[in-house]
Design a protein around this motif. Structure first.
Motif, PDB file in Angstrom:
ATOM      1  N   VAL A  19     -10.060 -47.830 -80.746  1.00 32.63           N
ATOM      2  CA  VAL A  19      -9.306 -47.586 -79.513  1.00 32.63           C
ATOM      3  C   VAL A  19      -8.258 -48.681 -79.340  1.00 32.63           C
ATOM      4  CG1 VAL A  19      -9.449 -47.547 -76.992  1.00 32.63           C
ATOM      5  CG2 VAL A  19     -11.102 -46.275 -78.345  1.00 32.63           C
ATOM      6  N   ARG A  20      -8.670 -49.900 -79.602  1.00 34.28           N
ATOM      7  CA  ARG A  20      -7.723 -51.006 -79.488  1.00 34.28           C
ATOM      8  C   ARG A  20      -6.531 -50.800 -80.427  1.00 34.28           C
ATOM      9  NH1 ARG A  20      -4.031 -53.588 -79.759  1.00 34.28           N
ATOM     10  NH2 ARG A  20      -3.712 -55.807 -80.053  1.00 34.28           N
ATOM     11  N   ARG A  21      -6.830 -50.417 -81.669  1.00 30.31           N
ATOM     12  CA  ARG A  21      -5.745 -50.288 -82.627  1.00 30.31           C
ATOM     13  C   ARG A  21      -4.868 -49.079 -82.334  1.00 30.31           C
ATOM     14  NH1 ARG A  21      -7.659 -51.724 -88.629  1.00 30.31           N
ATOM     15  NH2 ARG A  21      -9.828 -51.675 -88.039  1.00 30.31           N
ATOM     16  N   GLU A  22      -5.474 -48.010 -81.842  1.00 34.30           N
ATOM     17  CA  GLU A  22      -4.688 -46.800 -81.594  1.00 34.30           C
ATOM     18  C   GLU A  22      -3.889 -46.888 -80.304  1.00 34.30           C
ATOM     19  OE1 GLU A  22      -4.449 -43.741 -83.540  1.00 34.30           O
ATOM     20  OE2 GLU A  22      -5.120 -45.187 -85.025  1.00 34.30           O
ATOM     21  N   THR A  23      -4.452 -47.560 -79.283  1.00 39.40           N
ATOM     22  CA  THR A  23      -3.703 -47.673 -78.024  1.00 39.40           C
ATOM     23  C   THR A  23      -2.807 -48.912 -78.030  1.00 39.40           C
ATOM     24  OG1 THR A  23      -5.462 -48.951 -77.006  1.00 39.40           O
ATOM     25  CG2 THR A  23      -5.525 -46.575 -76.638  1.00 39.40           C
ATOM     26  N   LYS A  24      -3.043 -49.804 -78.965  1.00 37.88           N
ATOM     27  CA  LYS A  24      -2.353 -51.092 -79.020  1.00 37.88           C
ATOM     28  C   LYS A  24      -2.459 -51.817 -77.690  1.00 37.88           C
ATOM     29  CE  LYS A  24       1.007 -49.803 -82.547  1.00 37.88           C
ATOM     30  NZ  LYS A  24       1.051 -48.331 -82.490  1.00 37.88           N
ATOM     31  N   SER A  25      -3.549 -51.620 -76.986  1.00 41.12           N
ATOM     32  CA  SER A  25      -3.667 -52.231 -75.668  1.00 41.12           C
ATOM     33  C   SER A  25      -5.085 -52.714 -75.442  1.00 41.12           C
ATOM     34  CB  SER A  25      -3.281 -51.196 -74.600  1.00 41.12           C
ATOM     35  OG  SER A  25      -3.979 -51.422 -73.401  1.00 41.12           O
ATOM     36  N   TRP A  26      -5.232 -54.000 -75.162  1.00 38.49           N
ATOM     37  CA  TRP A  26      -6.550 -54.514 -74.813  1.00 38.49           C
ATOM     38  C   TRP A  26      -6.944 -54.023 -73.436  1.00 38.49           C
ATOM     39  CZ3 TRP A  26     -10.207 -55.749 -77.775  1.00 38.49           C
ATOM     40  CH2 TRP A  26      -9.974 -56.408 -78.991  1.00 38.49           C
ATOM     41  N   LYS A  27      -5.937 -53.886 -72.568  1.00 38.52           N
ATOM     42  CA  LYS A  27      -6.210 -53.484 -71.188  1.00 38.52           C
ATOM     43  C   LYS A  27      -6.988 -52.171 -71.165  1.00 38.52           C
ATOM     44  CE  LYS A  27      -3.540 -51.226 -68.101  1.00 38.52           C
ATOM     45  NZ  LYS A  27      -2.317 -50.846 -67.393  1.00 38.52           N
ATOM     46  N   THR A  51      -8.520 -50.655 -73.613  1.00 40.79           N
ATOM     47  CA  THR A  51      -9.767 -50.754 -74.361  1.00 40.79           C
ATOM     48  C   THR A  51     -10.870 -51.337 -73.473  1.00 40.79           C
ATOM     49  OG1 THR A  51      -8.374 -51.229 -76.251  1.00 40.79           O
ATOM     50  CG2 THR A  51     -10.722 -51.587 -76.536  1.00 40.79           C
ATOM     51  N   ILE A  52     -10.508 -52.384 -72.728  1.00 43.12           N
ATOM     52  CA  ILE A  52     -11.513 -53.034 -71.887  1.00 43.12           C
ATOM     53  C   ILE A  52     -11.865 -52.150 -70.687  1.00 43.12           C
ATOM     54  CG2 ILE A  52     -11.889 -55.028 -70.371  1.00 43.12           C
ATOM     55  CD1 ILE A  52     -10.280 -56.624 -72.567  1.00 43.12           C
ATOM     56  N   TYR A  53     -10.854 -51.522 -70.094  1.00 38.04           N
ATOM     57  CA  TYR A  53     -11.113 -50.568 -68.997  1.00 38.04           C
ATOM     58  C   TYR A  53     -12.130 -49.525 -69.431  1.00 38.04           C
ATOM     59  CZ  TYR A  53      -7.274 -51.894 -65.840  1.00 38.04           C
ATOM     60  OH  TYR A  53      -6.456 -52.539 -64.975  1.00 38.04           O
ATOM     61  N   GLN A  54     -11.888 -48.973 -70.632  1.00 36.30           N
ATOM     62  CA  GLN A  54     -12.752 -47.909 -71.132  1.00 36.30           C
ATOM     63  C   GLN A  54     -14.177 -48.421 -71.332  1.00 36.30           C
ATOM     64  OE1 GLN A  54     -12.157 -46.833 -75.232  1.00 36.30           O
ATOM     65  NE2 GLN A  54     -12.465 -44.670 -74.795  1.00 36.30           N
ATOM     66  N   LEU A  55     -14.292 -49.588 -71.940  1.00 38.75           N
ATOM     67  CA  LEU A  55     -15.601 -50.173 -72.206  1.00 38.75           C
ATOM     68  C   LEU A  55     -16.343 -50.418 -70.889  1.00 38.75           C
ATOM     69  CD1 LEU A  55     -17.564 -51.532 -74.245  1.00 38.75           C
ATOM     70  CD2 LEU A  55     -16.302 -53.641 -73.917  1.00 38.75           C
ATOM     71  N   VAL A  56     -15.652 -51.021 -69.929  1.00 32.93           N
ATOM     72  CA  VAL A  56     -16.293 -51.353 -68.660  1.00 32.93           C
ATOM     73  C   VAL A  56     -16.618 -50.076 -67.878  1.00 32.93           C
ATOM     74  CG1 VAL A  56     -15.934 -52.476 -66.429  1.00 32.93           C
ATOM     75  CG2 VAL A  56     -15.226 -53.622 -68.536  1.00 32.93           C
ATOM     76  N   PHE A  57     -15.653 -49.171 -67.807  1.00 34.19           N
ATOM     77  CA  PHE A  57     -15.859 -47.945 -67.035  1.00 34.19           C
ATOM     78  C   PHE A  57     -17.047 -47.151 -67.565  1.00 34.19           C
ATOM     79  CE2 PHE A  57     -15.083 -43.343 -66.558  1.00 34.19           C
ATOM     80  CZ  PHE A  57     -15.132 -43.264 -65.179  1.00 34.19           C
ATOM     81  N   MET A  58     -17.078 -46.950 -68.880  1.00 38.27           N
ATOM     82  CA  MET A  58     -18.146 -46.142 -69.465  1.00 38.27           C
ATOM     83  C   MET A  58     -19.501 -46.807 -69.250  1.00 38.27           C
ATOM     84  SD  MET A  58     -16.472 -44.643 -72.982  1.00 38.27           S
ATOM     85  CE  MET A  58     -17.877 -43.616 -73.386  1.00 38.27           C
ATOM     86  N   THR A  59     -19.532 -48.137 -69.402  1.00 39.14           N
ATOM     87  CA  THR A  59     -20.805 -48.834 -69.307  1.00 39.14           C
ATOM     88  C   THR A  59     -21.313 -48.891 -67.862  1.00 39.14           C
ATOM     89  OG1 THR A  59     -20.160 -50.061 -71.252  1.00 39.14           O
ATOM     90  CG2 THR A  59     -21.985 -50.950 -69.985  1.00 39.14           C
ATOM     91  N   VAL A  60     -20.399 -49.108 -66.920  1.00 42.52           N
ATOM     92  CA  VAL A  60     -20.803 -49.103 -65.513  1.00 42.52           C
ATOM     93  C   VAL A  60     -21.303 -47.713 -65.123  1.00 42.52           C
ATOM     94  CG1 VAL A  60     -19.936 -49.280 -63.140  1.00 42.52           C
ATOM     95  CG2 VAL A  60     -19.310 -51.003 -64.839  1.00 42.52           C
TER      96      VAL A  60
END
Lengths: 85, 702
Positions: free
Chosen positions: B669-677, B679-688
């Motif tokens: 996801v990081r490499r395809e979106t070229k965005s840490w923002k 990637t981190i949103y997705q990780l946090v959102f899904m986990t919460v």
């Protein structure tokens, strides 16, 4: 690339074609049509036929300049065509 | 020493470029990565004659040098970077005999870049049935190039194509038309800015904002060139029209097609496949077949692979000297790797189907059918392909989102695809369902266990849809959306292409997952087999003292020792630390460790529990049964209640349905979106979301 419309012909936009209706692409506003569509052959003077409309009314399935492609109506609305036959 | 030249294979999508690649190179493929991006770079070696070998680089399908998607950008970047190790000496432009007109647009652009260019017209074996005739010699003269008629499927003309490539030094590298005539004044001014580059290259640098060496858009502007976005677009349009005029002229006398012979099979098949009732029915039926195949056909090879790894573990114990290394291999690495290998058949079958659906041309019809349905959720018809592939593995699925032109739809597709039930969730679901859902049937035939599994597939898909809907409200689109998809002609899939694709994708998965699991299983084993301080060291002595008055068998005693050791190992201490956080979800510290480790990859859940419950030492041939029994026997030490109940089981399944537990997906996801923002949103959102859903499920069912 302003194209003079021939007033004797029926002119409409691409989204209003019915199934199996044929036409010739007349003109469009180049700011609203992506380069990719032109590169696939959607250019003034090229023949177009509407082959199918998706079951929910959108998108539409066209044959332009021997290329079969599908676009959404919102884009088709920007393209003027003259009906043939 | 053989001479080696580099050949780029360029062409529109759906022209059979992959078949040409396979025909030229046999099976000598190498999959690598382009620097900085994850697009698979395919290259292979073709023997042109006794002296010369060619490295063939298979570039992604593109309609034009002007890039409008990520895939197309790769072609642009390679052809404009002479320092790239793959910068070609020769270009082969592959065209389809039926769509020659459109295919030639790309050809004129590639030729204008100054590459010696061969035009390979594929599917020439269909000429007669389609009523097509071409005057090759005349067309060669008009296009100023070498043309070869080929049929990659029937292996016709491949030798001639190789011969043509060998002769590349004698090719004209002049452009076949003067496209600068659309605005002579501007282009002559542009040509003067940097006289070492051709005017076409300068134009591409300027209009596509790329760089050759140290010359970029800025440098050109510094020399007095200024065009607005609209003026650039206008010139691009004009040049495209100019190119098509040239192509139409060139083809007028050299290419003819008997319209009466044009087959109407396509029309008839389209009518059925895009029909408002049959269209959806057929799609539904095909999806059923795919899932049926994934679950039914793969069960035999899955069991077989499972058994081989169990045997391997026993075998290691028998053959090697007892000791730490043996334990590490037999109890750490082998079960760890063995945990993921059984998914190979499922993944291979899914890739086989996806490959067939794409090869036949059916996938485009699905996109056409689904577009309107997907739009209210901020997705496009093209999002269907990643969402279907996501049921095998989110990694290739996210990569397949690349051909979605609209950045917003593409981003949303990437962000929600991990919600679909990938095959790594299956072992978790299966074992939990077997533990907590009664094996009964409603109406005598509907298995509740089966229904529960289906339900979790639906939950995953719904989560994807609902979150895309929410994201579409939140993400602002900077570019106007558009949707253009080619509807290729129907073709019988070429078995070799399907098999090669299936093999390559599966291999990538196995190697990728294998590496992570290899490392992780060593770490988990190490942390479980070692501990700080005296409590761990003196475990044996301590437990023997505790149980000395009670009647326990040798085996029971060693199990008690092992579990006491585990509690005081590094991993046990870690588990106890996180227990307060996961206890409200109904998990004890051991489950917690398995859940936490699963953030590397969900499929290791069962394996980690296996290691923690110390099953490895028992009856190897019935490993699965033993894990299940061990899980069923687990009790909370304070209350004596079982750990795995309906409440904690359902809670676990919800957690696995929603949580982003896959480092490989995060990386992609990081490499395809070229965005840490994002990637981190997705990780946090899904986990919460996973935590909250699991919490609610447990508290309600408790």
């Amino acid at each position: 690339m302003q194209y003079k419309l021939n007033l004797n012909k029926v002119s409409t936009t691409l989204d209003l074609l019915k199934r199996n209706e044929k036409g010739v692409i007349a003109d469009f506003d180049m700011h609203k049509v992506p380069l990719k569509l032109l590169e696939m052959g959607c250019l003034p003077g090229n023949a177009v036929e509407l082959l199918e409309v998706a079951p929910l009314g959108d998108p539409i399935y066209l044959c332009i300049n021997d290329t079969h492609l599908s676009i959404r109506k919102e884009l088709a609305r920007e393209i003027q065509v003259e009906l043939v036959g | 020493m053989k001479k080696k030249i580099k050949v780029a294979l360029i062409g529109n999508p759906n022209v059979g470029k992959t078949s040409v690649f396979n025909a030229l190179t046999g099976l000598n493929h190498k999959i690598g990565n382009y620097p900085g991006i994850t697009v698979d770079k395919k290259s292979g070696v073709a023997k042109l004659d006794d002296e010369v070998n060619a490295t063939i680089i298979d570039l992604p399908g593109t309609y034009s040098i002007n890039a409008s998607s990520e895939d197309e950008r790769i072609v642009l970047d390679l052809l404009f970077d002479p320092t790239n190790e793959d910068y070609p000496d020769v270009a082969i432009v592959v065209a389809d005999i039926e769509n020659l007109k459109r295919n030639l647009l790309l050809f004129t652009q590639v030729k204008e870049l100054g590459f010696p260019t061969v035009l390979a017209i594929n599917m020439a074996d269909h000429m007669e049935e389609k009523g097509i005739s071409i005057k090759i010699a005349e067309l060669e003269k008009k296009l100023n190039t070498k043309i070869v008629l080929i049929s990659a499927k029937k292996k016709l003309g491949i030798q001639e194509l190789k011969q043509a490539v060998l002769d590349y030094k004698n090719f004209s590298i002049e452009p076949c038309l003067n496209a600068t005539a659309v605005d002579t004044e501007f282009f002559s001014k542009l040509a003067l800015t940097f006289s070492n580059l051709s005017v076409f290259k300068l134009w591409m640098i300027y209009s596509q904002d790329i760089k050759i060496g140290n010359i970029g858009k800025k440098e050109i502007e510094a020399k007095g060139i200024h065009l607005s976005e609209n003026e650039i677009k206008k010139l691009q349009h004009k040049k495209t029209i100019k190119r098509y005029q040239f192509i139409n002229d060139a083809l007028k006398e050299t290419y003819s097609r008997d319209v009466n012979k044009a087959s109407d099979i396509r029309t008839k098949v389209d009518r059925i496949l895009t029909h408002k009732v049959y269209g959806y029915l057929i799609f539904f039926f095909i999806m059923m077949l795919v899932f049926q195949a994934i679950f039914e056909w793969s069960s035999i090879p899955m069991d077989w692979i499972d058994e081989q790894f169990a045997n391997l573990s026993t075998w290691v114990h028998e053959v090697m000297e007892p000791g730490k290394l043996t334990d590490l291999i037999a109890d750490g690495i082998v079960p760890g790797i063995g945990g993921v290998m059984p998914f190979i058949p499922q993944i291979a079958i899914l890739f086989m189907f996806i490959s067939i659906l794409e090869e036949t041309g059916y996938m485009s019809r699905v996109v056409f059918l689904m577009d309107k349905l997907m739009r209210p959720f901020g997705l496009s018809g093209k999002s269907v392909v990643p969402l279907i592939s996501g049921n095998a593995c989110a990694i290739p699925a996210i990569m397949s989102a690349r051909n979605i032109e609209n950045p917003k739809e593409r981003l949303i597709t990437i962000l929600v695809t991990p919600f679909t039930t990938c095959s790594a969730r299956i072992p978790v679901y299966i074992i939990i369902i077997a533990l907590v859902i009664p094996d009964t049937r409603i109406f005598g035939f509907l298995s509740i266990q089966g229904l529960t599994l289906t339900l979790f597939y639906l939950i995953g898909f719904l989560a994807a849809l609902v979150s895309s809907w929410a994201l579409s409200k939140y993400i602002k689109s900077e570019r106007k959306s558009y949707f253009v998809i080619e509807m290729p002609n129907y073709r019988t899939p070429i078995i070799k292409n399907v098999v090669v694709n299936m093999y390559e994708k599966t291999k990538a998965f196995v190697v990728g997952a294998g590496k992570i699991i290899f490392v992780l299983s060593i770490i988990i084993w190490f942390l479980g087999a070692h501990g700080p301080g005296e409590r761990f060291e003196n475990a044996e002595q301590h437990i023997t003292e505790v149980y000395q008055d009670k009647e326990v068998s040798e085996e029971e005693l060693s199990e008690h020792i092992a579990s006491y050791k585990l509690e005081n190992s590094y991993i046990g201490i870690l588990g106890k630390t996180i227990e307060p956080v996961i206890k409200p979800l109904g998990y004890d510290w051991k489950v917690g460790i398995a859940v936490l480790s699963s953030f590397v990859g969900r499929e290791i859940f069962v394996g980690v529990l296996g290691t923690i419950y110390n099953v490895g030492s028992g009856d190897e041939n019935d490993e699965d049964g033993r894990i299940k029994q061990k899980m069923a026997a687990e009790i909370w030490p304070d209350t004596g209640q079982p750990v795995f109940t309906l409440a904690s089981g359902v809670s676990l399944m919800f957690f696995y349905a929603f949580a982003m537990q896959c480092t490989a997906t995060v990386a992609i996801v990081r490499r395809e979106t070229k965005s840490w923002k994002w990637t981190i949103y997705q990780l946090v959102f899904m986990t919460v979301l996973a935590y909250v859903a699991a919490l609610i499920a447990y508290q309600l069912l408790k």
